[in-house]
Scaffold this motif. Structure first.
Motif, short mmCIF file in Angstrom:
data_model
loop_
_atom_site.label_atom_id
_atom_site.label_comp_id
_atom_site.label_asym_id
_atom_site.label_seq_id
_atom_site.Cartn_x
_atom_site.Cartn_y
_atom_site.Cartn_z
N GLU A 167 0.84 -1.19 0.00
CA GLU A 167 0.00 0.00 0.00
C GLU A 167 0.87 1.25 0.00
O GLU A 167 1.84 1.35 0.76
N GLY A 168 0.50 2.20 -0.87
CA GLY A 168 1.30 3.41 -1.00
C GLY A 168 1.09 4.43 0.09
O GLY A 168 1.87 5.36 0.24
N ASP A 169 0.00 4.30 0.86
CA ASP A 169 -0.28 5.20 1.98
C ASP A 169 -0.14 6.68 1.60
O ASP A 169 0.69 7.42 2.14
N GLY A 170 -0.93 7.09 0.64
CA GLY A 170 -0.96 8.49 0.24
C GLY A 170 -0.09 8.84 -0.93
O GLY A 170 -0.21 9.95 -1.49
N VAL A 171 0.78 7.94 -1.37
CA VAL A 171 1.62 8.19 -2.54
C VAL A 171 0.77 7.99 -3.79
O VAL A 171 0.12 6.97 -3.96
N GLU A 227 0.06 7.92 -8.11
CA GLU A 227 0.74 7.35 -9.27
C GLU A 227 1.71 8.35 -9.90
O GLU A 227 2.77 7.96 -10.39
N GLY A 228 1.34 9.62 -9.89
CA GLY A 228 2.23 10.62 -10.47
C GLY A 228 3.52 10.77 -9.69
O GLY A 228 4.55 11.16 -10.24
N PRO A 283 -4.33 2.96 -8.78
CA PRO A 283 -4.83 4.04 -7.92
C PRO A 283 -6.19 3.70 -7.33
O PRO A 283 -6.98 2.98 -7.94
N ARG A 284 -6.45 4.20 -6.15
CA ARG A 284 -7.76 4.03 -5.53
C ARG A 284 -8.01 5.17 -4.57
O ARG A 284 -7.08 5.85 -4.12
N THR A 306 -4.72 7.21 -3.33
CA THR A 306 -3.48 6.54 -2.97
C THR A 306 -3.22 5.46 -4.02
O THR A 306 -3.98 5.33 -4.97
N THR A 307 -2.14 4.73 -3.88
CA THR A 307 -1.75 3.76 -4.89
C THR A 307 -1.38 2.44 -4.24
O THR A 307 -0.68 2.42 -3.21
N THR A 308 -1.85 1.36 -4.82
CA THR A 308 -1.44 0.02 -4.41
C THR A 308 -0.48 -0.53 -5.46
O THR A 308 -0.77 -0.48 -6.65
#
Length: 251
Positions: free
Chosen positions: A180-184, A186-187, A209-210, A217-219
């Protein structure tokens, strides 16, 4: 030959039917087959949908069966005039189509005096085809070469796929991990994630992205047959996310 070959095994799905292309019927088979084959270590590489047109069915069958280890088709083997998949297979393989005697006996046993000319269409197959048992509604599908011809009704198709699975050669299943990107966004990660992908060609890396709690955020999903490569790529992605999270970067 069936069983794990340790090599890549590939497949395609061909969905046959005007009703799918018109939107009257929503396809529920491609996703199921994809997940099922992935669990067996078979890579679904392509999916197509064609109308109830003999020439288009045959052309798609010939293109896909030559390109991949297996081709799975759904639809067009029922009792109505537009169920022409058997004829399309005959055209593709250059074989005559007739009533398979074993399929006729199965239908007779199951339907009794309800077996009429229309229902007998479900026993029509190219010469030399092998039956695929149907544990749900009895009317069989068939196999010819590396092509498996199944019903379009999802529950029936699923029963047929269970019958087919033990006969297939399979590959090593992919190992999958998600971070999990936790707020990161895709850009934020797009450029450096591409660099990691180039460094690990044996790992498939996807970003998805979701929305969560009103923000995006991004997975990151990683897939590989090598546990060592997967762990190394995951470590790099985890490090990258750790570097990006404090910055609050926006696309």
């Amino acid at each position: 030959m069936s069983g794990n070959t340790g090599e890549a095994v590939t497949a395609a799905v061909l969905v046959i039917g005007d009703e799918i292309l018109s939107g009257r019927t929503k396809d529920r088979n491609i996703g199921y087959i994809a997940e099922y084959l992935t669990g067996l270590g078979i890579e679904l590489r392509e999916a197509r949908i064609v109308p109830d047109v003999l020439g288009e069915i045959a052309a798609a069958v010939n293109a896909l069966r030559e390109r991949y280890d297996y081709l799975f088709t759904t639809g067009g083997i029922g009792p109505t005039h537009d169920d022409i998949t058997a004829d399309g297979m005959g055209l593709a393989f250059g074989l005559p189509v007739s009533h398979h005697p074993d399929a006729v006996e199965i239908l007779k046993s199951h339907l009794g005096d309800r077996l009429n000319e229309a229902r007998l269409r479900m026993a029509r197959m190219p010469e030399g085809a092998e039956l695929v048992r149907n544990p749900v509604s009895n009317a069989p599908g068939f196999r010819i070469g590396n092509v498996f011809v199944m019903a379009g009704i999802p529950s029936v198709m699923q029963g047929m796929l269970d019958e087919i699975a033990p006969t297939l050669k399979t590959g090593q299943p992919y190992l999958v991990d998600a971070i999990e990107g936790d707020g990161v966004k895709e850009g934020d990660i797009g450029g450096p994630l591409g660099e990691i992908q180039r460094a690990f060609p044996g790992v498939m890396i996807g970003s998805y992205p979701r929305s969560r709690d009103g923000s995006f955020t991004t997975t990151i999903v990683l897939r590989s047959r090598s546990a060592e490569d997967l762990a190394a790529a995951k470590a790099r992605v985890t490090q990258l996310l750790g570097e990006l999270r404090p910055t609050g970067s926006r696309s």
